[in-house]
Structure formats: C-alpha cells, structure tokens
Motif scaffolding. Structure first.
Motif, PDB file in Angstrom:
ATOM      1  N   GLU A   1      29.613 -19.462  51.303  1.00  9.05           N
ATOM      2  CA  GLU A   1      28.397 -20.188  50.980  1.00  9.05           C
ATOM      3  C   GLU A   1      28.588 -21.681  51.211  1.00  9.05           C
ATOM      4  O   GLU A   1      29.625 -22.251  50.891  1.00  9.05           O
ATOM      5  CB  GLU A   1      28.022 -19.930  49.516  1.00  9.05           C
ATOM      6  N   LYS A   2      27.574 -22.292  51.778  1.00 10.65           N
ATOM      7  CA  LYS A   2      27.617 -23.728  52.043  1.00 10.65           C
ATOM      8  C   LYS A   2      27.479 -24.531  50.761  1.00 10.65           C
ATOM      9  O   LYS A   2      26.740 -24.158  49.865  1.00 10.65           O
ATOM     10  CB  LYS A   2      26.438 -24.132  52.940  1.00 10.65           C
ATOM     11  N   ARG A   3      28.166 -25.639  50.705  1.00 11.18           N
ATOM     12  CA  ARG A   3      27.997 -26.563  49.582  1.00 11.18           C
ATOM     13  C   ARG A   3      26.877 -27.569  49.868  1.00 11.18           C
ATOM     14  O   ARG A   3      26.270 -28.087  48.960  1.00 11.18           O
ATOM     15  CB  ARG A   3      29.299 -27.318  49.321  1.00 11.18           C
ATOM     16  N   ARG A   4      26.662 -27.821  51.147  1.00 12.72           N
ATOM     17  CA  ARG A   4      25.633 -28.780  51.526  1.00 12.72           C
ATOM     18  C   ARG A   4      24.259 -28.145  51.332  1.00 12.72           C
ATOM     19  O   ARG A   4      24.079 -26.952  51.543  1.00 12.72           O
ATOM     20  CB  ARG A   4      25.845 -29.139  53.000  1.00 12.72           C
ATOM     21  N   ARG A   5      23.301 -28.953  50.934  1.00 13.76           N
ATOM     22  CA  ARG A   5      21.941 -28.452  50.728  1.00 13.76           C
ATOM     23  C   ARG A   5      20.944 -29.455  51.291  1.00 13.76           C
ATOM     24  O   ARG A   5      21.264 -30.627  51.488  1.00 13.76           O
ATOM     25  CB  ARG A   5      21.679 -28.228  49.239  1.00 13.76           C
ATOM     26  N   PRO A   6      19.708 -29.015  51.527  1.00  9.17           N
ATOM     27  CA  PRO A   6      18.686 -29.951  52.013  1.00  9.17           C
ATOM     28  C   PRO A   6      18.145 -30.807  50.868  1.00  9.17           C
ATOM     29  O   PRO A   6      18.279 -30.473  49.694  1.00  9.17           O
ATOM     30  CB  PRO A   6      17.596 -29.032  52.567  1.00  9.17           C
ATOM     31  N   PHE A   7      17.524 -31.886  51.234  1.00  8.39           N
ATOM     32  CA  PHE A   7      16.833 -32.749  50.275  1.00  8.39           C
ATOM     33  C   PHE A   7      15.518 -32.092  49.877  1.00  8.39           C
ATOM     34  O   PHE A   7      14.825 -31.520  50.720  1.00  8.39           O
ATOM     35  CB  PHE A   7      16.515 -34.110  50.909  1.00  8.39           C
ATOM     36  N   THR A   8      15.177 -32.170  48.603  1.00  4.43           N
ATOM     37  CA  THR A   8      13.854 -31.727  48.173  1.00  4.43           C
ATOM     38  C   THR A   8      12.841 -32.762  48.655  1.00  4.43           C
ATOM     39  O   THR A   8      13.221 -33.865  49.076  1.00  4.43           O
ATOM     40  CB  THR A   8      13.769 -31.616  46.637  1.00  4.43           C
ATOM     41  N   ALA A   9      11.561 -32.455  48.557  1.00  4.70           N
ATOM     42  CA  ALA A   9      10.533 -33.404  48.986  1.00  4.70           C
ATOM     43  C   ALA A   9      10.643 -34.712  48.199  1.00  4.70           C
ATOM     44  O   ALA A   9      10.537 -35.802  48.774  1.00  4.70           O
ATOM     45  CB  ALA A   9       9.148 -32.788  48.811  1.00  4.70           C
ATOM     46  N   GLU A  10      10.883 -34.621  46.912  1.00  4.30           N
ATOM     47  CA  GLU A  10      11.008 -35.830  46.081  1.00  4.30           C
ATOM     48  C   GLU A  10      12.261 -36.628  46.455  1.00  4.30           C
ATOM     49  O   GLU A  10      12.210 -37.854  46.578  1.00  4.30           O
ATOM     50  CB  GLU A  10      11.065 -35.426  44.608  1.00  4.30           C
ATOM     51  N   GLU A  11      13.362 -35.944  46.643  1.00  7.25           N
ATOM     52  CA  GLU A  11      14.608 -36.618  47.044  1.00  7.25           C
ATOM     53  C   GLU A  11      14.446 -37.256  48.420  1.00  7.25           C
ATOM     54  O   GLU A  11      14.948 -38.354  48.666  1.00  7.25           O
ATOM     55  CB  GLU A  11      15.762 -35.613  47.089  1.00  7.25           C
ATOM     56  N   ARG A  12      13.741 -36.564  49.289  1.00  7.97           N
ATOM     57  CA  ARG A  12      13.504 -37.082  50.638  1.00  7.97           C
ATOM     58  C   ARG A  12      12.710 -38.379  50.587  1.00  7.97           C
ATOM     59  O   ARG A  12      13.078 -39.366  51.233  1.00  7.97           O
ATOM     60  CB  ARG A  12      12.765 -36.009  51.445  1.00  7.97           C
ATOM     61  N   ARG A  13      11.659 -38.404  49.797  1.00 12.35           N
ATOM     62  CA  ARG A  13      10.854 -39.625  49.686  1.00 12.35           C
ATOM     63  C   ARG A  13      11.686 -40.784  49.150  1.00 12.35           C
ATOM     64  O   ARG A  13      11.679 -41.875  49.713  1.00 12.35           O
ATOM     65  CB  ARG A  13       9.643 -39.386  48.780  1.00 12.35           C
ATOM     66  N   ALA A  14      12.397 -40.547  48.069  1.00 12.58           N
ATOM     67  CA  ALA A  14      13.214 -41.600  47.460  1.00 12.58           C
ATOM     68  C   ALA A  14      14.326 -42.046  48.402  1.00 12.58           C
ATOM     69  O   ALA A  14      14.558 -43.245  48.579  1.00 12.58           O
ATOM     70  CB  ALA A  14      13.807 -41.113  46.139  1.00 12.58           C
ATOM     71  N   GLY A  15      14.998 -41.086  49.010  1.00  9.59           N
ATOM     72  CA  GLY A  15      16.116 -41.399  49.892  1.00  9.59           C
ATOM     73  C   GLY A  15      15.697 -42.161  51.134  1.00  9.59           C
ATOM     74  O   GLY A  15      16.296 -43.178  51.478  1.00  9.59           O
ATOM     75  N   LEU A  16      14.655 -41.693  51.810  1.00  7.00           N
ATOM     76  CA  LEU A  16      14.212 -42.372  53.034  1.00  7.00           C
ATOM     77  C   LEU A  16      13.660 -43.761  52.743  1.00  7.00           C
ATOM     78  O   LEU A  16      13.920 -44.705  53.493  1.00  7.00           O
ATOM     79  CB  LEU A  16      13.171 -41.527  53.770  1.00  7.00           C
ATOM     80  N   ALA A  17      12.933 -43.902  51.657  1.00 11.23           N
ATOM     81  CA  ALA A  17      12.399 -45.224  51.290  1.00 11.23           C
ATOM     82  C   ALA A  17      13.537 -46.210  51.046  1.00 11.23           C
ATOM     83  O   ALA A  17      13.506 -47.349  51.528  1.00 11.23           O
ATOM     84  CB  ALA A  17      11.509 -45.116  50.055  1.00 11.23           C
ATOM     85  N   GLU A  18      14.544 -45.769  50.329  1.00  9.39           N
ATOM     86  CA  GLU A  18      15.672 -46.643  50.029  1.00  9.39           C
ATOM     87  C   GLU A  18      16.513 -46.917  51.277  1.00  9.39           C
ATOM     88  O   GLU A  18      16.965 -48.042  51.486  1.00  9.39           O
ATOM     89  CB  GLU A  18      16.537 -46.022  48.932  1.00  9.39           C
ATOM     90  N   LEU A  19      16.717 -45.910  52.088  1.00 12.64           N
ATOM     91  CA  LEU A  19      17.447 -46.118  53.339  1.00 12.64           C
ATOM     92  C   LEU A  19      16.745 -47.151  54.204  1.00 12.64           C
ATOM     93  O   LEU A  19      17.376 -48.063  54.736  1.00 12.64           O
ATOM     94  CB  LEU A  19      17.561 -44.800  54.118  1.00 12.64           C
ATOM     95  N   TYR A  20      15.449 -47.007  54.346  1.00 15.25           N
ATOM     96  CA  TYR A  20      14.689 -47.931  55.189  1.00 15.25           C
ATOM     97  C   TYR A  20      14.764 -49.352  54.626  1.00 15.25           C
ATOM     98  O   TYR A  20      14.892 -50.320  55.364  1.00 15.25           O
ATOM     99  CB  TYR A  20      13.232 -47.461  55.311  1.00 15.25           C
ATOM    100  N   ARG A  21      14.709 -49.456  53.319  1.00 14.60           N
ATOM    101  CA  ARG A  21      14.729 -50.771  52.669  1.00 14.60           C
ATOM    102  C   ARG A  21      16.107 -51.423  52.723  1.00 14.60           C
ATOM    103  O   ARG A  21      16.219 -52.618  52.930  1.00 14.60           O
ATOM    104  CB  ARG A  21      14.285 -50.610  51.211  1.00 14.60           C
ATOM    105  N   GLN A  22      17.159 -50.622  52.556  1.00  9.92           N
ATOM    106  CA  GLN A  22      18.504 -51.158  52.381  1.00  9.92           C
ATOM    107  C   GLN A  22      19.399 -51.129  53.621  1.00  9.92           C
ATOM    108  O   GLN A  22      20.295 -51.941  53.742  1.00  9.92           O
ATOM    109  CB  GLN A  22      19.220 -50.384  51.257  1.00  9.92           C
ATOM    110  N   ASP A  23      19.208 -50.155  54.494  1.00  5.48           N
ATOM    111  CA  ASP A  23      20.160 -49.972  55.588  1.00  5.48           C
ATOM    112  C   ASP A  23      19.430 -49.454  56.824  1.00  5.48           C
ATOM    113  O   ASP A  23      19.318 -48.248  57.052  1.00  5.48           O
ATOM    114  CB  ASP A  23      21.268 -48.999  55.148  1.00  5.48           C
TER     115      ASP A  23
END
Length: 180
Positions: free
Chosen positions: A2-24
C-alpha cells in the motif's frame, strides 16, 4: 504494498496552491505541472522554456526528456496557461531549464531532486502549524500528480487518462489513482 502517499483533498488543494503561489513561485509551477499536466518530476527538471508553446496550448517534450524515450505532447489546461502567461515566466531565455540549479532557471544545471521536495515539506509543515491543513500525513510534492490523476480519472476515459499522463498502459496510470 500500500502506498503511503495520498492525494490532496479539495480543501487541502485550495490552501496548498494558494500558499504555494503566494510564497514560492517556482515551486507552485512545479506543483501545477504535476497536478494539471501530469508531468513526471524528472521530465519537469529537463524542461526548457522553449518546450512551452503557450499560444498553441501545449508542451512538447522531446524523446530525450521523457522517461519512456517517446516524444510527448502535453495539453496545457487553460487555467495553467493563464498562470504561465506572466512576465516572470516569459522573460526567461528559451534555452534555459525551467527548474535549474537552486530551483531557479539555469542554462545547463538541473535542480537537485531534494531542492523542491524539502521546500514543499517545509511549506506543508508551516500550513499545518498555522492550522490551514489538518493533516499532512501522506502528502508530498508528488502527491500533486496523484491528485491530478484522481481528478482527471473522473472526467477522462481510461485511454485518455493514460495518454495525458504519458503512460504505456492504463495499469501504470492506476498506480497514481486513489479511489475515495
């Protein structure tokens, strides 16, 4: 296994992409290339600005840059095209690597694999500390590809998903898919 890696949920995706775009800026571009174009990490590190044909909406990966040694034409979704059509992207020479030494554009030296992995890991930990993400277990930079594969599996036929990801088989594509 079984994989340990998982996809981002919709909420995690929104938060993560917004912060990535803002910070890096550069890390955000790598994440969306994994997420929306399903481009492999090593292929991203080999890409040059001249591989992008933004006017026509595709990325041309010559066989020398792909994992399987076959030329690949990757459709750029409109949302990504809009992100790439900015001065920071356009001002780079066509012969420069998109993700070069230190994570910046460079004429000849690729970014090291740990360059972006570590930046992404630190960002996720900060988002968790700030309570913008509840749980970062199983999330990694390459989770963006799993996320894209899982999302595209909802709207594309299996053969289309395989082709968009540049895989040799549907079974290979399913390695990245996560049923909910």
């Amino acid at each position: 296994e079984e994989k340990r890696r998982r996809p981002f949920t919709a909420e995690e995706r929104r938060a993560g992409l917004a912060e990535l775009y803002r910070q890096d800026y550069r890390l955000s571009r790598l994440a969306v290339l994994h997420f929306l174009c399903l481009i492999r990490r090593t292929e991203c590190y080999r890409m040059r600005f001249s591989d992008f044909h933004l006017g026509e909406g595709f990325i041309l990966l010559p066989r020398t840059k792909t994992k399987n040694g076959k030329q690949r034409v990757v459709t750029i979704p409109d949302t990504l095209r809009e992100l790439l059509l900015d001065d920071r992207f356009a001002r780079n020479p066509g012969n420069y690597l998109l993700f070069g030494k230190g994570g910046r554009p460079h004429p000849s030296v690729n970014a090291g694999d740990s360059t972006f992995k570590e930046r992404h890991r630190v960002l996720l930990l900060r988002l968790k500390k700030e309570k913008k993400l509840a749980d970062t277990t199983g999330l990694s930079l390459y989770s963006w590809k799993d996320t894209g594969m899982t999302e595209f599996a909802r709207i594309l036929r299996p053969v289309e998903l395989r082709d968009h990801a540049g895989h040799a088989s549907i079974d290979q594509s399913l390695v990245y898919y996560h049923a909910e």
